[in-house]
Design an enzyme around this catalytic site. Structure first.
Site, PDB file in Angstrom:
ATOM      1  N   GLU B  50     -12.763   2.533   5.182  1.00 40.40           N
ATOM      2  CA  GLU B  50     -13.250   1.146   5.039  1.00 40.40           C
ATOM      3  C   GLU B  50     -13.363   0.412   6.375  1.00 40.40           C
ATOM      4  OE1 GLU B  50     -11.007   2.511   3.042  1.00 40.40           O
ATOM      5  OE2 GLU B  50     -11.572   2.134   0.953  1.00 40.40           O
ATOM      6  N   PHE B 112      -1.440  -1.736  -9.789  1.00 40.34           N
ATOM      7  CA  PHE B 112      -1.917  -0.630  -8.958  1.00 40.34           C
ATOM      8  C   PHE B 112      -3.035  -1.118  -8.044  1.00 40.34           C
ATOM      9  CE2 PHE B 112      -4.843   3.039  -8.405  1.00 40.34           C
ATOM     10  CZ  PHE B 112      -4.021   3.791  -7.578  1.00 40.34           C
ATOM     11  N   GLN B 113      -2.937  -0.798  -6.776  1.00 38.69           N
ATOM     12  CA  GLN B 113      -3.909  -1.203  -5.752  1.00 38.69           C
ATOM     13  C   GLN B 113      -4.106  -2.714  -5.687  1.00 38.69           C
ATOM     14  OE1 GLN B 113      -7.422   1.359  -6.138  1.00 38.69           O
ATOM     15  NE2 GLN B 113      -6.453   2.801  -4.721  1.00 38.69           N
ATOM     16  N   LYS B 162     -11.754  -7.319 -11.150  1.00 36.24           N
ATOM     17  CA  LYS B 162     -12.536  -6.348 -11.916  1.00 36.24           C
ATOM     18  C   LYS B 162     -13.073  -6.924 -13.224  1.00 36.24           C
ATOM     19  CE  LYS B 162     -12.632  -1.559 -13.378  1.00 36.24           C
ATOM     20  NZ  LYS B 162     -11.937  -0.270 -13.442  1.00 36.24           N
ATOM     21  N   MET B 478      -7.247   3.235  30.344  1.00 32.05           N
ATOM     22  CA  MET B 478      -6.889   1.877  30.742  1.00 32.05           C
ATOM     23  C   MET B 478      -5.378   1.690  30.695  1.00 32.05           C
ATOM     24  SD  MET B 478      -8.205  -0.790  31.986  1.00 32.05           S
ATOM     25  CE  MET B 478      -9.883  -1.258  31.599  1.00 32.05           C
TER      26      MET B 478
END
Lengths: 163, 568
Positions: B50, B112-113, B162, B478
């Protein structure tokens, strides 16, 4: 320097956390913060007491204005204004102390709003300084509990924060 | 006809003209993916993580003037996206992120999630919304696009539970938006503009300092006109490169921590500074107290009032859209009886010429070992300065900024504010999709590329013929440079052991991999790569391990306290 900021925000879940989150994220002070809906139910009014250099206060003002849900901001301390804070103090009140406590409450123009055989609960309104003075005037060892709302402020006369 | 929340979401994207949505499916966005599946107007680009979805949408937005769109699921979908969102926020990139959320009845139950998406993203978005009623989806998405693009742009997130995406309602897309608490200033105060012109005309040692705001406002044409009309020197920030043509003789290079000597000295010793769409950040002016030791008048043009006098106190603020303010400045200047006096600033130009004479970007060439700067110079030549260049973060980023001369805006795509390693490859995917025929190169290092290397798979799926220019010095360069300068050469964890064979890795993903080890092979390899118009070519340049980025203004130091390569 101490400043008192007044905000009108959309009365939406999350508006308050955006405001308080801004202060913590950018390291600004919050001395007190009060919030409640206004006569227009779509708006909330927040009063924040903060402190900082002129540059920091300028940034606070601008950053608050930048928040999408903040409708208006006023730095009350830039002009004449009034501020009040409410305090509830529960004290142990037995024997001779009962009379003494009643007298102090009268002197500070407070009122006793709950009485038991052992305690008084005193309601007091005023500037933060006045509330402090009251707490210093009574015997500290008698204080069982204090609750303070933090300051609410309003501009004097024609200084109005409204849509 | 009634549509589901998911169908409405996609219809909104269509209404907004979204060409691509970069995303990754999951439980909470299944309805939305179902609605995507049944149409072909909005094309979905399936990334492999993502973070890359958001970077790709970001690259798409930076290289065009459009809003990037990303779509992620709840929970880990969102937390993975946060790095991308924060990257876009720091650089003010217009973007809409749509995230799925657990059903409304499950919110707060540690479902969940489930994560508090609005809470987690709040400090790194311009604004965010949790939609609680299907009737609000269209209005919210309309607001999201408007907020993302207007004023100072930024990412806006819309969190859709949802169940809301499955509920039905009538769809109508609002034609306009009104947010009473949000009225970004467009037009500047003409009084301020007049004062600014007076200051500019009276300057003896003027400097124009332009940042990413010029790119975001599509104002590079006006900036160039203004600089030419005034005859002043102009410098760009890292984010502003391409806002003013780098090959123009009035350009003094990038300023800041790794800016040119002439740009930094010019900033420090000018008497009138015109700052346009820039924010005096720590990598640009370094130590503010040191900067303030020299007296100068500062005019600051920015759309965001909170950018003005944030780090450096400004004398003349002009709040407004950079393009509009520049138009006003140009009109005022053209209408003014006084004209810029080139004689008056001739000694200043002479001084700048002397500073230029330091040749602060010079480096030691080698016939044995590939110098990273040389690769960028050759990249510039081979692409004739016309490529879109994305970069990751580190030494390679600075060399790309220093040695690739950007003449046009929106060609230089990098994570300036947040400094996000892993940005370059996914951002390049977004750029390539936005500009299908164009040369798109990702300049990266062997450290950064591995932070989002899985996207080579996305590139294969969507046939994105990127050119990956990896400057492989086997160090987090760096970090190593700072350790060399400030930590007694103790290279703590900055050495990359057990590197993969990048050529084989590229091949495993279905691309072409080339390893280049000799300076004489650099140009032929680049030429060959760019001739392969249909294929991704991964170029592993084995470069000098100990090369450092110069000039360098150390953190906490002032702009004139610069270290040049010759000093060491």
């Amino acid at each position: 320097m101490r400043h008192i900021m007044s905000l009108l925000t959309e009365n939406e879940a999350g508006a308050l956390s955006r405001v308080s989150g801004l202060f913590s994220a950018r390291g600004y002070n919050i001395e007190s913060l009060t919030v409640a809906p206004t006569e227009d139910p779509t708006l909330s009014r927040i009063t924040i007491v903060t402190s900082g250099s002129d540059a920091v206060i300028e940034q606070i003002f601008k950053q608050l204005n930048k928040l999408i849900e903040v409708v208006a901001v006023m730095d009350l301390s830039e002009g004449e204004h009034l501020e009040r804070e409410l305090m509830l103090v529960k004290v142990r009140a037995i024997g001779s102390v009962r009379e003494e406590m009643k007298r102090m409450t009268d002197i500070f123009r407070g009122c006793i709003i709950d009485v038991t055989d052992k305690t008084y609960t005193i309601e007091l309104t005023g500037t933060g300084q006045k509330l402090e003075s009251f707490l210093q005037a009574i015997d500290r060892s008698l204080i069982l509990e204090t609750v303070r709302t933090g300051a609410s402020g309003i501009g004097r006369g024609d200084r109005i924060l409204k849509l | 006809m009634e549509l589901t929340g998911a169908e409405i979401t996609i219809r909104c994207l269509q209404e907004e003209g979204a060409e691509y949505v970069f995303g990754y499916p999951g439980g909470a966005v299944l309805h939305i993916y179902d609605a995507l599946f049944t149409q072909d107007q909005v094309k979905h680009i399936l990334v492999r993580h993502e973070q890359a979805a958001v970077h790709a949408a970001d690259g798409y937005a930076r290289s065009t003037d459009k809003v990037g769109v990303a779509l992620v699921t709840s929970g880990p979908g969102v937390t993975n996206a946060v790095t991308g969102i924060a990257t876009a926020y720091m650089d003010s990139i217009p973007m809409v992120i749509i995230s799925g959320q657990v059903p409304t009845h499950a919110i707060g139950e540690d479902a969940f999630q489930e994560v508090d998406t609005v809470g987690i993203t709040r400090p790194c978005v311009k604004h965010n919304f949790l939609v609680k009623d299907v009737k609000d989806i269209a209005g919210t998405i309309k607001k999201a696009f408007y907020l993302a693009k207007s004023g100072r742009p930024g990412p806006v997130l819309v969190d859709i539970p949802k169940d809301i995406s499955s509920h039905k309602t009538e769809f109508s897309y609002p034609s306009s938006v009104n947010i009473r608490s949000y009225n970004p200033v467009q037009q500047s105060d003409l009084g301020q503009v007049k004062l600014a012109v007076q200051l500019l005309l009276a300057a003896k040692r003027p400097m124009i300092y332009a940042g990413g705001g010029v790119i975001l406002a599509d104002a590079s044409k006006q900036l160039t006109e203004l600089v030419h009309l005034l005859g002043f020197p102009c410098t760009n920030t890292l984010m502003g490169l391409g806002g003013y043509p780098a090959t123009d003789k009035q350009f003094v290079g990038m300023l800041g921590m790794h800016g040119t000597y002439e740009a930094n000295m010019g900033m420090q010793y000018c008497d009138v500074l015109l700052a346009i769409g820039a924010r005096f950040d720590d990598r640009v002016v370094g130590n503010v107290e040191h900067f303030n030791q020299e007296k100068r008048k500062i005019i600051h043009v920015d759309i965001d009032p909170s950018s003005i006098s944030k780090r450096v106190k400004v004398d003349l603020p002009i709040v407004g859209d950079v393009a509009n303010v520049l138009d006003d400045l140009l009109a005022e200047l053209r209408g003014s009886k006084e004209k810029p006096d080139q004689q008056a600033i001739a000694p200043w130009w002479a001084q700048i010429k002397e500073w230029r004479g330091k040749n602060s970007l010079v480096y030691k060439h080698s016939d044995e070992i590939i110098k990273p700067q040389f690769v960028i110079e050759k990249l510039y030549e081979v692409t004739q300065g016309e490529a879109f260049i994305t970069s990751d973060v580190g030494q390679h980023q600075m060399w790309a900024a220093q040695y690739y001369k950007f003449d046009k805006p929106r060609r230089w795509i990098n994570s300036g504010g947040l400094g996000t390693m892993g940005f370059g490859l996914p951002a390049a995917m977004g750029v390539q999709l936005a500009h299908p025929g164009a040369h798109v190169a990702c300049v990266t290092g062997e450290g950064s590329i591995q932070m989002c290397i899985q996207e080579l798979s996305t590139c294969k799926q969507f046939q994105l013929p990127l050119k990956i220019i990896m400057l492989n010095n086997r160090y987090l360069g760096m970090v190593r440079q700072w350790q060399q300068f400030f930590h007694g050469n103790r290279y703590a964890e900055s050495y990359m052991d057990a590197l993969p064979d990048f050529v084989k890795l590229a091949e495993a993903y279905g691309h072409i991999g080339i390893r280049i080890e000799k300076p004489s092979d650099v140009e032929p390899a680049l030429k060959e790569a760019f001739e392969r118009k249909q294929q991704l070519v991964f170029m592993d340049f084995i470069t000098d391990q100990t090369e450092n980025v110069f000039p360098m203004v150390q953190g906490g130091k002032g702009l004139s306290e610069v270290i040049l390569a010759e000093d060491l």
